[in-house]
Design a protein around this motif. Structure first.
Motif, short mmCIF file in Angstrom:
data_model
loop_
_atom_site.label_atom_id
_atom_site.label_comp_id
_atom_site.label_asym_id
_atom_site.label_seq_id
_atom_site.Cartn_x
_atom_site.Cartn_y
_atom_site.Cartn_z
N ILE A 271 0.88 -1.16 0.00
CA ILE A 271 0.00 0.00 0.00
C ILE A 271 0.93 1.22 0.00
CG2 ILE A 271 -1.73 1.28 1.31
CD1 ILE A 271 -2.69 -1.45 2.41
N GLU A 272 0.81 2.07 -0.99
CA GLU A 272 1.78 3.14 -1.20
C GLU A 272 1.68 4.28 -0.19
OE1 GLU A 272 4.34 3.04 -3.25
OE2 GLU A 272 3.72 1.07 -3.99
N THR A 273 0.56 4.44 0.47
CA THR A 273 0.42 5.51 1.45
C THR A 273 0.58 4.95 2.86
OG1 THR A 273 -1.97 5.18 1.43
CG2 THR A 273 -1.12 6.93 0.04
N GLU A 274 1.08 5.80 3.75
CA GLU A 274 1.13 5.40 5.16
C GLU A 274 -0.27 5.50 5.73
OE1 GLU A 274 4.27 8.28 6.36
OE2 GLU A 274 5.21 6.47 7.20
N LEU A 275 -0.62 4.56 6.59
CA LEU A 275 -1.92 4.56 7.23
C LEU A 275 -1.72 4.55 8.74
CD1 LEU A 275 -3.69 1.86 5.04
CD2 LEU A 275 -3.85 4.34 4.82
N SER A 276 -2.53 5.33 9.43
CA SER A 276 -2.48 5.39 10.88
C SER A 276 -3.86 5.07 11.44
CB SER A 276 -2.05 6.79 11.34
OG SER A 276 -0.72 7.03 10.96
N LEU A 277 -3.85 4.30 12.51
CA LEU A 277 -5.10 3.86 13.12
C LEU A 277 -5.32 4.59 14.44
CD1 LEU A 277 -4.67 0.00 12.72
CD2 LEU A 277 -5.74 1.58 11.13
N LEU A 278 -6.59 4.83 14.73
CA LEU A 278 -7.00 5.40 16.00
C LEU A 278 -8.29 4.70 16.38
CD1 LEU A 278 -6.67 7.61 18.20
CD2 LEU A 278 -7.99 9.11 16.71
N TRP A 279 -8.33 4.14 17.60
CA TRP A 279 -9.54 3.43 18.01
C TRP A 279 -9.90 3.81 19.44
CZ3 TRP A 279 -4.86 1.19 17.10
CH2 TRP A 279 -4.24 0.53 18.16
N ASN A 280 -11.18 3.75 19.71
CA ASN A 280 -11.71 3.94 21.06
C ASN A 280 -12.05 2.58 21.63
OD1 ASN A 280 -11.59 6.77 21.11
ND2 ASN A 280 -13.52 6.92 20.02
N TYR A 281 -12.05 2.49 22.94
CA TYR A 281 -12.36 1.23 23.62
C TYR A 281 -13.00 1.58 24.96
CZ TYR A 281 -7.80 2.51 25.51
OH TYR A 281 -6.75 3.19 26.07
N GLU B 217 -2.35 -3.15 24.05
CA GLU B 217 -2.77 -2.73 22.71
C GLU B 217 -3.68 -3.77 22.08
OE1 GLU B 217 -0.10 -2.71 19.05
OE2 GLU B 217 -0.19 -0.56 19.58
N GLU B 218 -3.30 -5.02 22.15
CA GLU B 218 -4.10 -6.12 21.61
C GLU B 218 -5.48 -6.18 22.27
OE1 GLU B 218 -4.55 -9.27 18.87
OE2 GLU B 218 -2.83 -7.94 19.10
N LEU B 219 -5.50 -6.00 23.59
CA LEU B 219 -6.77 -6.01 24.33
C LEU B 219 -7.68 -4.89 23.85
CD1 LEU B 219 -8.56 -6.99 26.73
CD2 LEU B 219 -7.24 -5.38 28.17
N THR B 220 -7.13 -3.69 23.71
CA THR B 220 -7.96 -2.56 23.29
C THR B 220 -8.43 -2.71 21.84
OG1 THR B 220 -6.07 -1.17 22.67
CG2 THR B 220 -6.90 -0.98 24.94
N ILE B 221 -7.60 -3.30 21.01
CA ILE B 221 -8.01 -3.57 19.62
C ILE B 221 -9.16 -4.57 19.60
CG2 ILE B 221 -7.28 -4.73 17.49
CD1 ILE B 221 -4.53 -3.39 17.87
N ASN B 222 -9.03 -5.63 20.37
CA ASN B 222 -10.07 -6.66 20.40
C ASN B 222 -11.39 -6.16 20.97
OD1 ASN B 222 -8.56 -8.76 19.25
ND2 ASN B 222 -7.63 -9.23 21.20
N LYS B 223 -11.35 -5.13 21.82
CA LYS B 223 -12.55 -4.59 22.45
C LYS B 223 -12.94 -3.22 21.88
CE LYS B 223 -12.84 -7.96 25.47
NZ LYS B 223 -13.92 -8.91 25.49
N ALA B 224 -12.36 -2.84 20.74
CA ALA B 224 -12.60 -1.51 20.16
C ALA B 224 -14.08 -1.25 19.91
CB ALA B 224 -11.82 -1.36 18.86
N THR B 225 -14.48 -0.01 20.16
CA THR B 225 -15.85 0.41 19.92
C THR B 225 -15.96 1.31 18.69
OG1 THR B 225 -15.54 2.27 21.44
CG2 THR B 225 -16.50 0.23 22.34
N ASP B 226 -14.84 1.91 18.28
CA ASP B 226 -14.77 2.78 17.11
C ASP B 226 -13.39 2.62 16.49
OD1 ASP B 226 -17.25 4.53 17.62
OD2 ASP B 226 -16.08 4.85 19.45
N LEU B 227 -13.31 2.81 15.17
CA LEU B 227 -12.03 2.74 14.47
C LEU B 227 -11.98 3.80 13.39
CD1 LEU B 227 -9.32 1.36 13.65
CD2 LEU B 227 -10.70 -0.20 12.24
N CYS B 228 -10.90 4.56 13.35
CA CYS B 228 -10.64 5.49 12.26
C CYS B 228 -9.30 5.12 11.64
CB CYS B 228 -10.59 6.93 12.76
SG CYS B 228 -12.18 7.70 13.01
N ILE B 229 -9.25 5.15 10.33
CA ILE B 229 -8.01 4.92 9.60
C ILE B 229 -7.71 6.20 8.84
CG2 ILE B 229 -6.81 3.55 7.86
CD1 ILE B 229 -8.77 1.26 8.51
N PHE B 230 -6.55 6.77 9.10
CA PHE B 230 -6.15 8.03 8.47
C PHE B 230 -4.96 7.78 7.54
CE2 PHE B 230 -8.00 9.19 12.55
CZ PHE B 230 -8.88 10.19 12.18
#
Length: 89
Positions: free
Chosen positions: A26-36, A53-66
């Motif tokens: 993927i040619e662009t850098e991607l950054s993730l932000l999630w709420n938990y 980090e893994e715990l919060t990812i698994n329990k995420a309530t929102d996800l944004c990819i920038f």
């Protein structure tokens, strides 16, 4: 070829990405932000950061990819989602 899709779920995004060659960069850098859930914050100092980090990812309530990088401070927030997502007034 251009394809625009404005709303994804994690499943629908993965389904689309699986159509591309497996190791295609993927040619662009991607950054993730999630709420938990707030109750997970109590584990921050009790378990290794990678596990937290893994715990919060698994329990995420929102996800944004920038597009962009947090480290380079060049996050693209064209639609103003970052402020909305962080609930900043």
């Amino acid at each position: 070829m251009i394809k625009t899709m404005t709303k994804f779920t994690t499943t629908s995004l993965i389904k689309l990405l699986k159509k591309f060659p497996k190791d295609l960069p993927i040619e662009t850098e991607l950054s993730l932000l999630w709420n938990y859930p707030d109750e997970l914050r109590k584990y921050y100092d009790k378990i290794p950061y990678d596990e937290y980090e893994e715990l919060t990812i698994n329990k995420a309530t929102d996800l944004c990819i920038f597009e962009g990088s947090w480290e380079k401070d060049n996050i693209s927030d064209v639609d103003g989602k970052l402020k909305e997502f962080l609930k900043v007034e």
